[in-house]
Design an enzyme around this catalytic site. Structure first.
Site, PDB file in Angstrom:
ATOM      1  N   HIS A  17       2.639  -0.244  10.787  1.00 39.81           N
ATOM      2  CA  HIS A  17       4.007  -0.051  10.278  1.00 39.81           C
ATOM      3  C   HIS A  17       4.963   0.272  11.434  1.00 39.81           C
ATOM      4  CE1 HIS A  17       1.866   1.467   6.415  1.00 39.81           C
ATOM      5  NE2 HIS A  17       2.393   0.311   6.115  1.00 39.81           N
ATOM      6  N   LYS A  41       1.909   6.037  -9.412  1.00 40.55           N
ATOM      7  CA  LYS A  41       0.952   6.027  -8.293  1.00 40.55           C
ATOM      8  C   LYS A  41       0.595   7.437  -7.852  1.00 40.55           C
ATOM      9  CE  LYS A  41       0.992   1.874  -5.483  1.00 40.55           C
ATOM     10  NZ  LYS A  41       1.314   1.359  -4.149  1.00 40.55           N
ATOM     11  N   ARG A  90      -0.225  -9.057   6.987  1.00 34.95           N
ATOM     12  CA  ARG A  90      -1.299  -9.090   7.986  1.00 34.95           C
ATOM     13  C   ARG A  90      -2.134 -10.345   7.876  1.00 34.95           C
ATOM     14  NH1 ARG A  90      -3.032  -3.392   5.723  1.00 34.95           N
ATOM     15  NH2 ARG A  90      -2.467  -4.688   3.984  1.00 34.95           N
TER      16      ARG A  90
END
Ligand code: PNS
Length: 157
Positions: A17, A41, A90
């Site tokens: 990040h 979450k 990624r």
């Protein structure tokens, strides 16, 4: 003023990040790193802790700010005048979710674009999920997360 929004969980922020943020910040006047705070979450670090860790990393770089939010990313983008949402990917496995999210965000607000930045190859394997698993089991964190985050992780476990 060109403002970009980089939303994510950042639970915790990793070197991957950090790399995206540094590369991105060169292209915008202001970059807001937005730590999500979804009621659905469970996070290891609460949103204030995640914002604080991000602020520590980018201390002395006033064009990079850390905020938190608990609504729609697109609404926050409008609130801060960001015309661009940025996401890092990624691998191909990240692609499907990112494309779905970008398409949904585009349908919610057609004038805000999602830009995708590819992670640098040396960070392809780094994820917050793996970092948490390693930390939980007492493994080495050096090189995966910044030093201040290593300290914070050690205090959690
Ligand atoms: O780091 P993450 O967990 O992949 O980040 C996901 C995040 C927080 C960017 C995404 O879930 C999000 O934007 N949540 C806020 C609610 C929202 O705007 N959802 C997008 C509609 S498709």
């Amino acid at each position: 003023m060109r403002v970009a929004l980089y939303p994510g969980s950042f639970d915790p922020i990793t070197v991957g990040h950090v790399d995206i943020i540094q590369r991105l910040s060169k292209h915008f006047d202001k970059l807001i790193v937005l730590a999500a705070n979804s009621a659905r979450k469970k996070y290891l670090f609460n949103s204030e802790e995640r914002v604080q860790l991000i602020e520590q990393i980018f201390e002395g770089q006033p064009s990079i700010e850390a905020h938190c939010f608990d609504g729609l990313t697109i609404d926050y983008a409008k609130k801060v005048g960001a015309k661009v949402i940025v996401r890092g990917i990624r691998a191909v496995s990240d692609f499907e979710n990112e494309m779905a999210m970008a398409t949904m965000n585009k349908s919610l607000s057609s004038d805000i674009e999602t830009l995708v930045l590819f992670s640098s190859p040396e960070y392809h394997h780094v994820s917050s999920r793996f970092v948490k698993e390693i930390a939980m089991n007492g493994g080495p964190l050096k090189g995966l997360i910044p030093d201040n985050v290593i300290t914070a992780m050690k205090n959690k476990f």
